[in-house]
Design a protein around this motif. Structure first.
Motif, PDB file in Angstrom:
ATOM      1  N   SER A  11     103.173  -7.339  72.309  1.00  0.00           N
ATOM      2  CA  SER A  11     101.873  -8.000  72.377  1.00  0.00           C
ATOM      3  C   SER A  11     101.737  -8.829  73.650  1.00  0.00           C
ATOM      4  O   SER A  11     100.723  -9.478  73.868  1.00  0.00           O
ATOM      5  N   ARG A  12     102.777  -8.813  74.506  1.00  0.00           N
ATOM      6  CA  ARG A  12     102.680  -9.530  75.773  1.00  0.00           C
ATOM      7  C   ARG A  12     101.638  -8.862  76.649  1.00  0.00           C
ATOM      8  O   ARG A  12     101.555  -7.640  76.702  1.00  0.00           O
ATOM      9  N   THR A  13     100.853  -9.641  77.332  1.00  0.00           N
ATOM     10  CA  THR A  13      99.780  -9.085  78.152  1.00  0.00           C
ATOM     11  C   THR A  13      99.799  -9.690  79.542  1.00  0.00           C
ATOM     12  O   THR A  13     100.379 -10.759  79.770  1.00  0.00           O
ATOM     13  N   TRP A  14      99.183  -8.976  80.469  1.00  0.00           N
ATOM     14  CA  TRP A  14      99.029  -9.459  81.846  1.00  0.00           C
ATOM     15  C   TRP A  14      97.585  -9.257  82.250  1.00  0.00           C
ATOM     16  O   TRP A  14      96.962  -8.257  81.858  1.00  0.00           O
ATOM     17  N   TYR A  15      97.051 -10.202  83.015  1.00  0.00           N
ATOM     18  CA  TYR A  15      95.687 -10.102  83.532  1.00  0.00           C
ATOM     19  C   TYR A  15      95.648 -10.515  84.991  1.00  0.00           C
ATOM     20  O   TYR A  15      96.349 -11.453  85.401  1.00  0.00           O
ATOM     21  N   VAL A  16      94.818  -9.837  85.737  1.00  0.00           N
ATOM     22  CA  VAL A  16      94.559 -10.282  87.099  1.00  0.00           C
ATOM     23  C   VAL A  16      93.790 -11.602  87.025  1.00  0.00           C
ATOM     24  O   VAL A  16      93.040 -11.837  86.064  1.00  0.00           O
ATOM     25  N   ASP A  17      93.987 -12.448  88.006  1.00  0.00           N
ATOM     26  CA  ASP A  17      93.392 -13.782  87.951  1.00  0.00           C
ATOM     27  C   ASP A  17      91.868 -13.749  87.745  1.00  0.00           C
ATOM     28  O   ASP A  17      91.310 -14.603  87.061  1.00  0.00           O
ATOM     29  N   ALA A  18      91.222 -12.759  88.321  1.00  0.00           N
ATOM     30  CA  ALA A  18      89.758 -12.708  88.283  1.00  0.00           C
ATOM     31  C   ALA A  18      89.192 -12.546  86.876  1.00  0.00           C
ATOM     32  O   ALA A  18      88.010 -12.850  86.639  1.00  0.00           O
ATOM     33  N   VAL A  19      90.018 -12.076  85.930  1.00  0.00           N
ATOM     34  CA  VAL A  19      89.506 -11.831  84.577  1.00  0.00           C
ATOM     35  C   VAL A  19      90.191 -12.689  83.521  1.00  0.00           C
ATOM     36  O   VAL A  19      89.822 -12.625  82.343  1.00  0.00           O
TER      37      VAL A  19
ATOM     38  N   LEU B 244      89.602  -2.993  75.691  1.00  0.00           N
ATOM     39  CA  LEU B 244      89.445  -4.072  76.662  1.00  0.00           C
ATOM     40  C   LEU B 244      88.163  -4.805  76.278  1.00  0.00           C
ATOM     41  O   LEU B 244      87.063  -4.277  76.481  1.00  0.00           O
ATOM     42  N   GLN B 245      88.337  -5.981  75.695  1.00  0.00           N
ATOM     43  CA  GLN B 245      87.200  -6.824  75.357  1.00  0.00           C
ATOM     44  C   GLN B 245      86.857  -7.656  76.578  1.00  0.00           C
ATOM     45  O   GLN B 245      87.711  -8.379  77.100  1.00  0.00           O
ATOM     46  N   MET B 246      85.623  -7.551  77.025  1.00  0.00           N
ATOM     47  CA  MET B 246      85.198  -8.234  78.244  1.00  0.00           C
ATOM     48  C   MET B 246      84.068  -9.196  77.901  1.00  0.00           C
ATOM     49  O   MET B 246      82.993  -8.755  77.450  1.00  0.00           O
ATOM     50  N   ASN B 247      84.305 -10.464  78.075  1.00  0.00           N
ATOM     51  CA  ASN B 247      83.325 -11.514  77.779  1.00  0.00           C
ATOM     52  C   ASN B 247      82.922 -12.234  79.057  1.00  0.00           C
ATOM     53  O   ASN B 247      83.589 -12.123  80.087  1.00  0.00           O
ATOM     54  N   SER B 248      81.844 -12.970  78.964  1.00  0.00           N
ATOM     55  CA  SER B 248      81.345 -13.764  80.098  1.00  0.00           C
ATOM     56  C   SER B 248      81.286 -12.922  81.362  1.00  0.00           C
ATOM     57  O   SER B 248      81.769 -13.328  82.425  1.00  0.00           O
ATOM     58  N   LEU B 249      80.702 -11.762  81.231  1.00  0.00           N
ATOM     59  CA  LEU B 249      80.697 -10.811  82.342  1.00  0.00           C
ATOM     60  C   LEU B 249      79.885 -11.331  83.519  1.00  0.00           C
ATOM     61  O   LEU B 249      78.872 -12.026  83.356  1.00  0.00           O
ATOM     62  N   LYS B 250      80.340 -10.955  84.699  1.00  0.00           N
ATOM     63  CA  LYS B 250      79.713 -11.344  85.951  1.00  0.00           C
ATOM     64  C   LYS B 250      79.292 -10.094  86.712  1.00  0.00           C
ATOM     65  O   LYS B 250      79.901  -9.024  86.523  1.00  0.00           O
TER      66      LYS B 250
ATOM     67  N   PHE C 163      88.747 -11.540  79.703  1.00  0.00           N
ATOM     68  CA  PHE C 163      89.073 -10.207  79.199  1.00  0.00           C
ATOM     69  C   PHE C 163      90.285 -10.287  78.272  1.00  0.00           C
ATOM     70  O   PHE C 163      91.195 -11.103  78.482  1.00  0.00           O
ATOM     71  N   THR C 164      90.295  -9.395  77.271  1.00  0.00           N
ATOM     72  CA  THR C 164      91.432  -9.313  76.360  1.00  0.00           C
ATOM     73  C   THR C 164      91.782  -7.854  76.127  1.00  0.00           C
ATOM     74  O   THR C 164      90.918  -7.060  75.732  1.00  0.00           O
ATOM     75  N   ILE C 165      93.039  -7.515  76.366  1.00  0.00           N
ATOM     76  CA  ILE C 165      93.523  -6.169  76.108  1.00  0.00           C
ATOM     77  C   ILE C 165      94.212  -6.164  74.748  1.00  0.00           C
ATOM     78  O   ILE C 165      94.900  -7.123  74.382  1.00  0.00           O
TER      79      ILE C 165
ATOM     80  N   ALA D 242      94.233  -2.854  89.114  1.00  0.00           N
ATOM     81  CA  ALA D 242      94.614  -3.104  87.734  1.00  0.00           C
ATOM     82  C   ALA D 242      94.053  -4.455  87.318  1.00  0.00           C
ATOM     83  O   ALA D 242      94.104  -5.426  88.085  1.00  0.00           O
ATOM     84  N   VAL D 243      93.521  -4.515  86.099  1.00  0.00           N
ATOM     85  CA  VAL D 243      92.957  -5.776  85.625  1.00  0.00           C
ATOM     86  C   VAL D 243      93.671  -6.311  84.386  1.00  0.00           C
ATOM     87  O   VAL D 243      93.627  -7.519  84.141  1.00  0.00           O
ATOM     88  N   ALA D 244      94.312  -5.445  83.617  1.00  0.00           N
ATOM     89  CA  ALA D 244      94.988  -5.912  82.408  1.00  0.00           C
ATOM     90  C   ALA D 244      96.015  -4.873  81.990  1.00  0.00           C
ATOM     91  O   ALA D 244      95.810  -3.673  82.230  1.00  0.00           O
ATOM     92  N   SER D 245      97.080  -5.341  81.358  1.00  0.00           N
ATOM     93  CA  SER D 245      98.083  -4.399  80.881  1.00  0.00           C
ATOM     94  C   SER D 245      98.807  -4.981  79.676  1.00  0.00           C
ATOM     95  O   SER D 245      98.821  -6.199  79.449  1.00  0.00           O
ATOM     96  N   VAL D 246      99.389  -4.057  78.915  1.00  0.00           N
ATOM     97  CA  VAL D 246     100.224  -4.445  77.783  1.00  0.00           C
ATOM     98  C   VAL D 246     101.403  -3.472  77.750  1.00  0.00           C
ATOM     99  O   VAL D 246     101.207  -2.263  77.877  1.00  0.00           O
TER     100      VAL D 246
END
Length: 116
Positions: free
Chosen positions: A56-64, A81-87, A68-70, A47-51
């Motif tokens: 509007s509360r959100t959770w993200y794994v540390d790596a993103v 899932l908006q993903m910026n500064s991708l690696k 990232f914005t959900i 899991a990388v993100a959740s709402v």
């Protein structure tokens, strides 16, 4: 019947951005939690993100975190899932999931490949 359909994946260069969509049918997505997962080759799905529902509360794994914005568009019954500064290590198949009661529903997944 509940269905989730992801879209928006593709090939992007490192440092670039991608927005994934998760369109729902058969349920009102705002009433349910939405979780984005990813699975890289040879790795477990994570899991990388959740709402949560109606929040509007959100959770993200540390790596993103910070990249990232959900979000949800209730009028379109769609999550994003908006993903910026991708690696390159963000390369994976991305899935959205929702939970209704004791059942969970997954989309089919969309591939995101980040080139270095």
């Amino acid at each position: 019947q509940v269905q989730l359909v992801e879209s928006g994946g593709g090939l992007v260069q490192a440092g670039g951005s991608v927005r994934l969509s998760c369109a729902a049918s058969g349920t009102i997505l705002n009433n349910n939690p939405v979780i984005w997962h990813r699975q890289a080759p040879g790795k477990q799905r994570e899991a990388v993100a959740s709402v949560p529902p109606s929040s509007s509360r959100t959770w993200y794994v540390d790596a993103v975190k910070g990249r990232f914005t959900i979000s949800r568009d209730n009028a379109k019954n769609t999550a994003y899932l908006q993903m910026n500064s991708l690696k390159p290590e963000d390369t994976a198949v991305y899935y959205c999931r929702t939970v209704i009661g004791e059942r969970e529903y997954w989309g089919q997944g969309t591939q995101v490949t980040v080139s270095s």
